[in-house]
Design an enzyme around this catalytic site. Structure first.
Site, short mmCIF file in Angstrom:
data_model
loop_
_atom_site.label_atom_id
_atom_site.label_comp_id
_atom_site.label_asym_id
_atom_site.label_seq_id
_atom_site.Cartn_x
_atom_site.Cartn_y
_atom_site.Cartn_z
CB CYS A 191 5.85 5.86 -72.98
SG CYS A 191 7.17 4.79 -73.54
CG HIS B 131 8.81 5.20 -68.78
ND1 HIS B 131 9.08 3.86 -68.61
CD2 HIS B 131 8.61 5.38 -70.11
CE1 HIS B 131 9.05 3.25 -69.78
NE2 HIS B 131 8.76 4.15 -70.73
C1 2RA Z 1 10.11 1.65 -74.47
N1 2RA Z 1 9.31 3.82 -75.22
O1 2RA Z 1 10.03 2.11 -73.32
C2 2RA Z 1 9.65 2.47 -75.65
C3 2RA Z 1 8.48 1.83 -76.33
N2 2RA Z 1 7.35 1.74 -75.47
O2 2RA Z 1 10.56 0.52 -74.74
#
Ligand code: 2RA
Length: 336
Positions: free
Chosen positions: A129, A243
């Site tokens: 991601c 994110h």
């Molecule tokens: C996280 N990218 O953010 C890793 C797995 N989704 O924990």
């Protein structure tokens, strides 16, 4: 023509989002096969207004399946997805299991959709991601000025740890607000609410975590830049499902912030929100539950040595959608 589509991990947070994406994008699903582990048996998933019973994930469950969307962890993916491929299904896998396999394309459609066609193992890998959200805005800048080096700090949402992560952060925020015992903070190593945890994944070489090394290794493969230099720090932050990333990019050629904003505004999958005079910049609360990566705070890197072309920007994107489910369904759309 309509396809038989299986989702491995259909009851998890990414698997559930994949169902929503298939509905929203009117994917040609003739038959849905929601697969999960034995402890989810008896459950159903809702798809196009119908309750579809969950089937136990096992090799024989892939008989007659055309496309598999993998939303399970690495261990399950390693065992079951080759069984699906061996039965003639084409797999789009969101786990890390096959991402660096030279015979498995690793794809962000806005960047390297051309890699999808060559999938000799019948497996196509969905990137991590944080890689997707960081590279969607990096790629259009690469096309203008040639990317040489990335310095990235990520601010990763609790949803990256799945439904357990979302539920734990909600619980902890309640304890912080109302008092009470904080207790066990799994799946996080420490309390996340009102805190930051500078570790995602295990520690590997040179004291980098597995999550931080993904940005370098996946970035090189997706952008076909084997010499790309990446320095990444991945941090878990008390945010639900988007994110965010601060990215400094060193280029081969000059590029101004205005030229960057123009390229970003024209780029697929990107929304530019960059108006500091009016306090406008991307924030996780506004990027959640939609598919674009928002980009702002575009500015010259004042620390760059003389003669080095370098810009810094900030971006936010939904980890469950573009960071996982939507990107996988976008890849699958090239298979129908
Ligand atoms: C996280 N990218 O953010 C890793 C797995 N989704 O924990």
């Amino acid at each position: 023509s309509d396809k038989t589509v299986a989702i491995l991990g259909a009851t998890g947070v990414v698997g559930t989002q994949m169902l929503r994406c298939l509905e929203e994008r009117d994917f040609p699903v003739g038959k849905l096969v929601p697969l999960a582990s034995a402890h989810s048996l008896g459950r159903t998933v809702t798809f196009r207004g119908e309750e579809v019973p969950v089937v136990e994930a096992a090799p024989e469950a892939f008989e007659g399946v055309d496309i598999v969307l993998g939303a399970a962890g690495d261990d399950v993916a390693k065992v079951l997805l080759p069984e699906a491929a061996a039965r003639g299904a084409v797999v789009v896998d969101n786990s890390h299991a096959f991402r660096l396999d030279p015979e498995v394309p690793l794809v962000i459609p806005e960047i390297n959709a051309g890699d999808i066609a060559d999938h000799p193992k019948n497996i196509i890998a969905n990137p991590n991601c944080a890689t997707i959200i960081g590279l969607v805005p990096t790629w259009p800048l690469h096309e203008v000025a040639g990317v040489r080096r990335l310095i990235v700090s990520t601010y990763q949402a609790a949803s990256g740890a799945g439904m357990p992560g979302l539920r734990e952060l909600e619980r902890e925020m309640g304890v912080v607000a109302n008092g009470g015992e904080m207790g066990d903070t799994a799946p996080f190593a420490y309390q996340l609410a009102a805190n930051l945890i500078p570790q995602i994944g295990g520690f590997k070489e040179e004291a980098y975590t597995s999550e931080e090394l993904k940005m370098q290794n996946e970035g090189r493969k997706i952008m076909h830049l084997p010499d790309l230099r990446v320095n990444c720090t991945c941090v878990r932050v008390p945010v639900m499902r988007s994110h965010s990333e601060s990215i400094t990019v060193e280029f081969e050629r000059p590029i101004t912030p205005d030229e960057a904003r123009t390229a970003l505004a024209a780029a697929p999958g990107v929304k530019v929100v960059d108006d500091p005079a009016n306090l406008r910049y991307p924030m996780p609360l506004e990027t959640s539950d939609q598919d674009l990566v928002y980009v702002g705070r575009v500015r010259r890197d004042l620390s760059a040595p003389d003669g080095v072309s370098s810009l810094t920007f900030w971006c936010c994107g939904d980890q469950i959608r573009k960071g996982a489910a939507t990107n996988a369904v976008q890849i699958a759309e090239y298979l129908v």
